[in-house]
Design a protein around this motif. Sequence first.
Motif, PDB file in Angstrom:
ATOM      1  N   ALA A   1       0.833  -1.200   0.000  1.00  0.00           N
ATOM      2  CA  ALA A   1       0.000   0.000   0.000  1.00  0.00           C
ATOM      3  C   ALA A   1       0.870   1.252   0.000  1.00  0.00           C
ATOM      4  CB  ALA A   1      -0.919  -0.005   1.217  1.00  0.00           C
ATOM      5  N   GLU A   2       2.020   1.169   0.641  1.00  0.00           N
ATOM      6  CA  GLU A   2       2.941   2.306   0.671  1.00  0.00           C
ATOM      7  C   GLU A   2       3.432   2.630  -0.744  1.00  0.00           C
ATOM      8  OE1 GLU A   2       6.812   3.716   3.295  1.00  0.00           O
ATOM      9  OE2 GLU A   2       6.558   1.591   2.805  1.00  0.00           O
ATOM     10  N   TYR A   3       3.722   1.601  -1.512  1.00  0.00           N
ATOM     11  CA  TYR A   3       4.160   1.804  -2.895  1.00  0.00           C
ATOM     12  C   TYR A   3       3.044   2.430  -3.722  1.00  0.00           C
ATOM     13  CZ  TYR A   3       5.860   0.587  -7.612  1.00  0.00           C
ATOM     14  OH  TYR A   3       6.257   0.615  -8.921  1.00  0.00           O
ATOM     15  N   ARG A   4       1.841   1.974  -3.511  1.00  0.00           N
ATOM     16  CA  ARG A   4       0.693   2.547  -4.218  1.00  0.00           C
ATOM     17  C   ARG A   4       0.594   4.038  -3.955  1.00  0.00           C
ATOM     18  NH1 ARG A   4      -4.236   5.233  -2.305  1.00  0.00           N
ATOM     19  NH2 ARG A   4      -5.949   4.668  -3.689  1.00  0.00           N
ATOM     20  N   ASP A   5       0.698   4.453  -2.695  1.00  0.00           N
ATOM     21  CA  ASP A   5       0.621   5.868  -2.364  1.00  0.00           C
ATOM     22  C   ASP A   5       1.794   6.644  -2.971  1.00  0.00           C
ATOM     23  OD1 ASP A   5      -1.662   5.298  -0.995  1.00  0.00           O
ATOM     24  OD2 ASP A   5      -0.798   5.531   1.003  1.00  0.00           O
ATOM     25  N   TYR A   6       2.967   6.017  -2.961  1.00  0.00           N
ATOM     26  CA  TYR A   6       4.141   6.650  -3.559  1.00  0.00           C
ATOM     27  C   TYR A   6       3.912   6.946  -5.043  1.00  0.00           C
ATOM     28  CZ  TYR A   6       8.723   6.760  -5.821  1.00  0.00           C
ATOM     29  OH  TYR A   6       9.800   7.098  -6.606  1.00  0.00           O
ATOM     30  N   LEU A   7       3.353   5.983  -5.764  1.00  0.00           N
ATOM     31  CA  LEU A   7       3.082   6.173  -7.188  1.00  0.00           C
ATOM     32  C   LEU A   7       2.106   7.319  -7.414  1.00  0.00           C
ATOM     33  CD1 LEU A   7       2.727   2.442  -8.292  1.00  0.00           C
ATOM     34  CD2 LEU A   7       4.607   3.981  -8.883  1.00  0.00           C
ATOM     35  N   VAL A   8       1.053   7.352  -6.613  1.00  0.00           N
ATOM     36  CA  VAL A   8       0.065   8.420  -6.769  1.00  0.00           C
ATOM     37  C   VAL A   8       0.725   9.777  -6.562  1.00  0.00           C
ATOM     38  CG1 VAL A   8      -2.085   9.420  -5.917  1.00  0.00           C
ATOM     39  CG2 VAL A   8      -1.863   6.937  -6.079  1.00  0.00           C
ATOM     40  N   TRP A   9       1.542   9.895  -5.521  1.00  0.00           N
ATOM     41  CA  TRP A   9       2.213  11.166  -5.249  1.00  0.00           C
ATOM     42  C   TRP A   9       3.169  11.542  -6.383  1.00  0.00           C
ATOM     43  CZ3 TRP A   9       0.334  14.717  -2.568  1.00  0.00           C
ATOM     44  CH2 TRP A   9      -0.303  14.485  -1.336  1.00  0.00           C
ATOM     45  N   GLN A  10       3.883  10.547  -6.915  1.00  0.00           N
ATOM     46  CA  GLN A  10       4.801  10.830  -8.013  1.00  0.00           C
ATOM     47  C   GLN A  10       4.059  11.345  -9.242  1.00  0.00           C
ATOM     48  OE1 GLN A  10       7.773  10.983  -6.189  1.00  0.00           O
ATOM     49  NE2 GLN A  10       8.567  10.414  -8.190  1.00  0.00           N
ATOM     50  N   PHE A  11       2.915  10.738  -9.530  1.00  0.00           N
ATOM     51  CA  PHE A  11       2.142  11.185 -10.686  1.00  0.00           C
ATOM     52  C   PHE A  11       1.512  12.555 -10.438  1.00  0.00           C
ATOM     53  CE2 PHE A  11       1.703   6.565 -12.154  1.00  0.00           C
ATOM     54  CZ  PHE A  11       2.666   6.718 -13.140  1.00  0.00           C
ATOM     55  N   ILE A  12       1.118  12.835  -9.202  1.00  0.00           N
ATOM     56  CA  ILE A  12       0.635  14.178  -8.879  1.00  0.00           C
ATOM     57  C   ILE A  12       1.734  15.198  -9.177  1.00  0.00           C
ATOM     58  CG2 ILE A  12       0.034  15.737  -6.977  1.00  0.00           C
ATOM     59  CD1 ILE A  12      -1.491  13.390  -5.703  1.00  0.00           C
ATOM     60  N   THR A  13       2.954  14.873  -8.781  1.00  0.00           N
ATOM     61  CA  THR A  13       4.090  15.768  -9.028  1.00  0.00           C
ATOM     62  C   THR A  13       4.321  15.963 -10.522  1.00  0.00           C
ATOM     63  OG1 THR A  13       5.167  15.092  -6.969  1.00  0.00           O
ATOM     64  CG2 THR A  13       6.565  16.092  -8.654  1.00  0.00           C
ATOM     65  N   GLU A  14       4.274  14.873 -11.291  1.00  0.00           N
ATOM     66  CA  GLU A  14       4.551  14.980 -12.729  1.00  0.00           C
ATOM     67  C   GLU A  14       3.449  15.750 -13.462  1.00  0.00           C
ATOM     68  OE1 GLU A  14       6.134  11.801 -14.891  1.00  0.00           O
ATOM     69  OE2 GLU A  14       7.357  11.030 -13.263  1.00  0.00           O
ATOM     70  N   VAL A  15       2.194  15.488 -13.120  1.00  0.00           N
ATOM     71  CA  VAL A  15       1.107  16.253 -13.744  1.00  0.00           C
ATOM     72  C   VAL A  15       1.220  17.727 -13.346  1.00  0.00           C
ATOM     73  CG1 VAL A  15      -1.386  16.527 -13.980  1.00  0.00           C
ATOM     74  CG2 VAL A  15      -0.412  14.233 -13.828  1.00  0.00           C
ATOM     75  N   GLY A  16       1.602  17.979 -12.103  1.00  0.00           N
ATOM     76  CA  GLY A  16       1.787  19.358 -11.658  1.00  0.00           C
ATOM     77  C   GLY A  16       2.892  20.068 -12.425  1.00  0.00           C
TER      78      GLY A  16
END
Length: 293
Positions: free
Chosen positions: A180-195
Amino acid sequence: MSSPSFTNTDAHPGMGKTQEFQHQVAGHPGVLVVEGNEMIIKPLNTREQQFYEGANQCIDFKSFMPEYYGTLQRTAGDESSDIKGFICLENLVHGFEKPCVIDIKIGSRLHDIDAPQEKLERAERKAQRTTSGKLGIVITGMKQYGQPTMDREWCRDLTEETIVDAIAQYFSTAAEQVSAEYRDYLVWQFITEVGELLDVMQHAECRMYSSSLLFVYDASKSKYEQVFPSDGQGRKTRGFADRDSDEHEDDSLLDMKAIDFAHSHWMPGQGRDELYIAGLQKLIEVFQSLIED
């Protein structure tokens, strides 16, 4: 499907045979992958070719595009297909062991600048029937590793509420296969990239009609453990927060690129694409809701 032959392969020395691309989740059929898996070729669209070749007009945006390797022409007399020309692009899933892919179309306008009235009206009706018109984003295809592709019909039925569930489903494989930690990490990384893309689009003078963002992540636990190794007792020796912003060794775990430019235009002096920007903002909101929940 037989492998086509081409006339102008000098730009691609050592180019091997081609086969059907197995990781395509949306768009028109006919995408092929070259032996070695580093390059795909897709049916040539002149407007898309022009957009790739004009990308030096905005170097910051170019970094969010797949690598462009030029074009190929089918050999005269090759009757294996009616398609005669191909555009050559970076294969975004190359190097992923267990790729999970989602294609999200950005912006509420689906028709091109010069679309005839009938096509314009059809595109507007389509936008209003889907989340594209309501939210400025629509899923056009999704494939989690080891599962069937979620096709156009499934995507078309998504609503303002269920599209959030669908995107959560996309990330669920990361939690199931890794943590689950990896899942959250991916979401945050994609938030950063879209930003970061959103920042670029504030000054990019172009129009991105019916263009998509392609997201890919690796659901391979072994690949994850190479990037974030543990001490043998389940404790990571290098945490997510320890990653230096200048390091790129976790690039092999995920990627995001803007794709599909058949209706995109560089438009110097015409300002930014407000509809595309609104779609990016909504997508960030959706990703953030996955973390908040």
